[in-house]
Scaffold this motif. Sequence first.
Motif, PDB file in Angstrom:
ATOM      1  N   VAL A 139     -41.275   3.883  -4.050  1.00 56.76           N
ATOM      2  CA  VAL A 139     -40.067   3.150  -4.436  1.00 56.76           C
ATOM      3  C   VAL A 139     -39.108   4.131  -5.080  1.00 56.76           C
ATOM      4  CG1 VAL A 139     -39.150   1.256  -5.797  1.00 56.76           C
ATOM      5  CG2 VAL A 139     -41.416   1.060  -4.786  1.00 56.76           C
ATOM      6  N   ARG A 140     -37.874   4.112  -4.612  1.00 58.82           N
ATOM      7  CA  ARG A 140     -36.839   5.004  -5.144  1.00 58.82           C
ATOM      8  C   ARG A 140     -35.636   4.144  -5.491  1.00 58.82           C
ATOM      9  NH1 ARG A 140     -33.431   9.068  -1.533  1.00 58.82           N
ATOM     10  NH2 ARG A 140     -32.073   9.822  -3.147  1.00 58.82           N
ATOM     11  N   PHE A 141     -35.168   4.298  -6.725  1.00 58.72           N
ATOM     12  CA  PHE A 141     -34.006   3.533  -7.159  1.00 58.72           C
ATOM     13  C   PHE A 141     -32.755   4.384  -7.055  1.00 58.72           C
ATOM     14  CE2 PHE A 141     -37.318   1.039  -9.275  1.00 58.72           C
ATOM     15  CZ  PHE A 141     -36.942  -0.214  -8.849  1.00 58.72           C
ATOM     16  N   LEU A 142     -31.743   3.819  -6.462  1.00 55.79           N
ATOM     17  CA  LEU A 142     -30.455   4.476  -6.309  1.00 55.79           C
ATOM     18  C   LEU A 142     -29.573   4.104  -7.491  1.00 55.79           C
ATOM     19  CD1 LEU A 142     -29.942   3.621  -2.544  1.00 55.79           C
ATOM     20  CD2 LEU A 142     -30.752   5.760  -3.503  1.00 55.79           C
ATOM     21  N   PRO A 143     -28.541   4.870  -7.765  1.00 57.15           N
ATOM     22  CA  PRO A 143     -27.647   4.514  -8.869  1.00 57.15           C
ATOM     23  C   PRO A 143     -26.963   3.172  -8.617  1.00 57.15           C
ATOM     24  CG  PRO A 143     -26.869   6.490  -7.757  1.00 57.15           C
ATOM     25  CD  PRO A 143     -28.148   6.098  -7.114  1.00 57.15           C
ATOM     26  N   VAL A 145     -33.509  -6.877  -8.123  1.00 61.75           N
ATOM     27  CA  VAL A 145     -33.656  -5.708  -7.260  1.00 61.75           C
ATOM     28  C   VAL A 145     -33.013  -6.010  -5.915  1.00 61.75           C
ATOM     29  CG1 VAL A 145     -35.289  -4.220  -6.073  1.00 61.75           C
ATOM     30  CG2 VAL A 145     -35.795  -5.004  -8.380  1.00 61.75           C
ATOM     31  N   MET A 146     -32.082  -5.143  -5.506  1.00 63.82           N
ATOM     32  CA  MET A 146     -31.468  -5.264  -4.194  1.00 63.82           C
ATOM     33  C   MET A 146     -32.028  -4.146  -3.310  1.00 63.82           C
ATOM     34  SD  MET A 146     -27.476  -5.328  -3.030  1.00 63.82           S
ATOM     35  CE  MET A 146     -27.138  -3.616  -3.361  1.00 63.82           C
ATOM     36  N   VAL A 147     -32.713  -4.529  -2.253  1.00 56.43           N
ATOM     37  CA  VAL A 147     -33.329  -3.556  -1.351  1.00 56.43           C
ATOM     38  C   VAL A 147     -32.250  -3.003  -0.435  1.00 56.43           C
ATOM     39  CG1 VAL A 147     -35.061  -3.206   0.426  1.00 56.43           C
ATOM     40  CG2 VAL A 147     -35.528  -4.755  -1.471  1.00 56.43           C
ATOM     41  N   ARG A 199     -52.611   4.672   9.168  1.00 55.71           N
ATOM     42  CA  ARG A 199     -52.098   4.645   7.799  1.00 55.71           C
ATOM     43  C   ARG A 199     -50.582   4.562   7.836  1.00 55.71           C
ATOM     44  NH1 ARG A 199     -53.476   9.602   5.812  1.00 55.71           N
ATOM     45  NH2 ARG A 199     -51.341  10.185   5.444  1.00 55.71           N
ATOM     46  N   ALA A 200     -50.020   3.843   6.894  1.00 55.72           N
ATOM     47  CA  ALA A 200     -48.566   3.664   6.858  1.00 55.72           C
ATOM     48  C   ALA A 200     -48.015   4.237   5.554  1.00 55.72           C
ATOM     49  CB  ALA A 200     -48.213   2.197   6.972  1.00 55.72           C
ATOM     50  N   ASP A 201     -46.900   4.939   5.666  1.00 57.08           N
ATOM     51  CA  ASP A 201     -46.151   5.420   4.512  1.00 57.08           C
ATOM     52  C   ASP A 201     -44.836   4.638   4.481  1.00 57.08           C
ATOM     53  OD1 ASP A 201     -48.113   7.282   3.943  1.00 57.08           O
ATOM     54  OD2 ASP A 201     -47.116   8.880   5.061  1.00 57.08           O
ATOM     55  N   ILE A 202     -44.638   3.870   3.431  1.00 50.57           N
ATOM     56  CA  ILE A 202     -43.459   3.011   3.318  1.00 50.57           C
ATOM     57  C   ILE A 202     -42.582   3.550   2.200  1.00 50.57           C
ATOM     58  CG2 ILE A 202     -42.634   0.675   2.884  1.00 50.57           C
ATOM     59  CD1 ILE A 202     -45.397  -0.298   3.852  1.00 50.57           C
ATOM     60  N   SER A 203     -41.311   3.826   2.506  1.00 51.77           N
ATOM     61  CA  SER A 203     -40.341   4.284   1.510  1.00 51.77           C
ATOM     62  C   SER A 203     -39.290   3.198   1.337  1.00 51.77           C
ATOM     63  CB  SER A 203     -39.665   5.573   1.957  1.00 51.77           C
ATOM     64  OG  SER A 203     -40.603   6.601   2.084  1.00 51.77           O
ATOM     65  N   ILE A 204     -39.107   2.775   0.097  1.00 53.39           N
ATOM     66  CA  ILE A 204     -38.145   1.722  -0.208  1.00 53.39           C
ATOM     67  C   ILE A 204     -37.076   2.301  -1.114  1.00 53.39           C
ATOM     68  CG2 ILE A 204     -37.822  -0.517  -1.320  1.00 53.39           C
ATOM     69  CD1 ILE A 204     -40.752  -1.109  -0.625  1.00 53.39           C
ATOM     70  N   GLU A 205     -35.827   2.152  -0.705  1.00 48.51           N
ATOM     71  CA  GLU A 205     -34.703   2.527  -1.546  1.00 48.51           C
ATOM     72  C   GLU A 205     -34.058   1.242  -2.032  1.00 48.51           C
ATOM     73  OE1 GLU A 205     -32.149   5.079   0.682  1.00 48.51           O
ATOM     74  OE2 GLU A 205     -33.483   6.795   0.441  1.00 48.51           O
ATOM     75  N   ALA A 206     -33.945   1.123  -3.337  1.00 42.35           N
ATOM     76  CA  ALA A 206     -33.440  -0.119  -3.919  1.00 42.35           C
ATOM     77  C   ALA A 206     -32.460   0.194  -5.034  1.00 42.35           C
ATOM     78  CB  ALA A 206     -34.597  -0.957  -4.453  1.00 42.35           C
ATOM     79  N   ARG A 240     -30.540  -4.261 -16.599  1.00 32.06           N
ATOM     80  CA  ARG A 240     -30.962  -3.187 -17.498  1.00 32.06           C
ATOM     81  C   ARG A 240     -32.360  -3.518 -18.008  1.00 32.06           C
ATOM     82  NH1 ARG A 240     -27.202   0.489 -18.027  1.00 32.06           N
ATOM     83  NH2 ARG A 240     -25.024  -0.103 -18.067  1.00 32.06           N
ATOM     84  N   CYS A 241     -33.352  -2.896 -17.401  1.00 34.51           N
ATOM     85  CA  CYS A 241     -34.729  -3.098 -17.830  1.00 34.51           C
ATOM     86  C   CYS A 241     -35.510  -1.825 -17.516  1.00 34.51           C
ATOM     87  CB  CYS A 241     -35.340  -4.326 -17.164  1.00 34.51           C
ATOM     88  SG  CYS A 241     -35.278  -4.296 -15.382  1.00 34.51           S
ATOM     89  N   ASP A 242     -36.787  -1.852 -17.799  1.00 35.44           N
ATOM     90  CA  ASP A 242     -37.633  -0.687 -17.610  1.00 35.44           C
ATOM     91  C   ASP A 242     -37.829  -0.425 -16.115  1.00 35.44           C
ATOM     92  OD1 ASP A 242     -39.290   1.437 -18.179  1.00 35.44           O
ATOM     93  OD2 ASP A 242     -41.083   0.159 -18.297  1.00 35.44           O
ATOM     94  N   ILE A 243     -37.307   0.690 -15.650  1.00 34.21           N
ATOM     95  CA  ILE A 243     -37.363   1.013 -14.227  1.00 34.21           C
ATOM     96  C   ILE A 243     -38.804   1.235 -13.778  1.00 34.21           C
ATOM     97  CG2 ILE A 243     -36.768   2.770 -12.522  1.00 34.21           C
ATOM     98  CD1 ILE A 243     -34.096   3.055 -13.804  1.00 34.21           C
ATOM     99  N   GLU A 244     -39.591   1.868 -14.616  1.00 33.35           N
ATOM    100  CA  GLU A 244     -40.960   2.198 -14.226  1.00 33.35           C
ATOM    101  C   GLU A 244     -41.793   0.939 -13.996  1.00 33.35           C
ATOM    102  OE1 GLU A 244     -44.671   4.894 -15.838  1.00 33.35           O
ATOM    103  OE2 GLU A 244     -42.689   5.125 -16.726  1.00 33.35           O
ATOM    104  N   SER A 245     -41.659  -0.048 -14.862  1.00 39.78           N
ATOM    105  CA  SER A 245     -42.439  -1.280 -14.685  1.00 39.78           C
ATOM    106  C   SER A 245     -41.975  -2.048 -13.443  1.00 39.78           C
ATOM    107  CB  SER A 245     -42.337  -2.161 -15.929  1.00 39.78           C
ATOM    108  OG  SER A 245     -41.015  -2.621 -16.101  1.00 39.78           O
ATOM    109  N   VAL A 246     -40.671  -2.058 -13.200  1.00 45.07           N
ATOM    110  CA  VAL A 246     -40.155  -2.729 -12.004  1.00 45.07           C
ATOM    111  C   VAL A 246     -40.645  -2.006 -10.748  1.00 45.07           C
ATOM    112  CG1 VAL A 246     -38.068  -3.343 -10.721  1.00 45.07           C
ATOM    113  CG2 VAL A 246     -38.147  -3.659 -13.185  1.00 45.07           C
ATOM    114  N   ALA A 247     -40.651  -0.682 -10.775  1.00 45.14           N
ATOM    115  CA  ALA A 247     -41.114   0.092  -9.619  1.00 45.14           C
ATOM    116  C   ALA A 247     -42.591  -0.170  -9.348  1.00 45.14           C
ATOM    117  CB  ALA A 247     -40.868   1.577  -9.847  1.00 45.14           C
ATOM    118  N   HIS A 248     -43.405  -0.208 -10.389  1.00 45.34           N
ATOM    119  CA  HIS A 248     -44.827  -0.487 -10.196  1.00 45.34           C
ATOM    120  C   HIS A 248     -45.040  -1.907  -9.684  1.00 45.34           C
ATOM    121  CE1 HIS A 248     -46.511   3.246 -11.549  1.00 45.34           C
ATOM    122  NE2 HIS A 248     -45.833   3.201 -12.681  1.00 45.34           N
ATOM    123  N   ARG A 249     -44.260  -2.852 -10.191  1.00 42.89           N
ATOM    124  CA  ARG A 249     -44.384  -4.230  -9.747  1.00 42.89           C
ATOM    125  C   ARG A 249     -44.001  -4.368  -8.268  1.00 42.89           C
ATOM    126  NH1 ARG A 249     -41.407  -6.799 -13.658  1.00 42.89           N
ATOM    127  NH2 ARG A 249     -39.534  -6.843 -12.363  1.00 42.89           N
TER     128      ARG A 249
END
Length: 181
Positions: A163-167, A104-106, A120-127, A132-141
């Motif tokens: 967590v938001r994954f970019l292309p 994962v490259m942040v 309270r903090a709202d943190i948005s991460i674009e990575a 090639r693996c399961d995006i959902e499990s990586v996002a939860h991790r």
Amino acid sequence: MRRMRRIGLVMYLVAACMVVGACVGSLFGPYTERISALVASGSGRITMAVCLSIVALNMLAVLIFLFVDRPEPTCLRLDGDADIEVTTDALASIARMAASERDVMVEDVRVRIAGRDKARADISIEAILLARCDIESVAHRVQHRVQTACDDMLGVFGARVRVRFLPSTTETITKEAAGER
């Protein structure tokens, strides 16, 4: 809403140009008598009154916005206590370190302070996911690691992490054009 804002801006610009043009034209230039006569007529007075009211309403709206607008907070108050604060830069740094993995490259980390008491903090991460693996499990991790890092290192409990994954790949299409002579 954006269209209404744009229409209001255009109306304000036209009204301001008319007011400034009438003022400058009646004071300076070769056509001062004509412009003064135009403004002195009934339709000229109504037009100038409407333009002046539009300009005045916009100035009032800007003045209200200046008094009401609050800057976005840069510090998080732990448990609502004013004596203990954590900056958004510290939260972003912890989130960036916790989110980094081998695959994962942040790309970007944004921290926004929320809540009435700024606790309270709202943190948005674009990575970018490099494998090639399961995006959902990586996002939860990644989400879980960032939340536990904020809890353990800074004492910020209940940080919401998005967590938001970019292309990861882009395609470039090249076309050759043959020119005729």
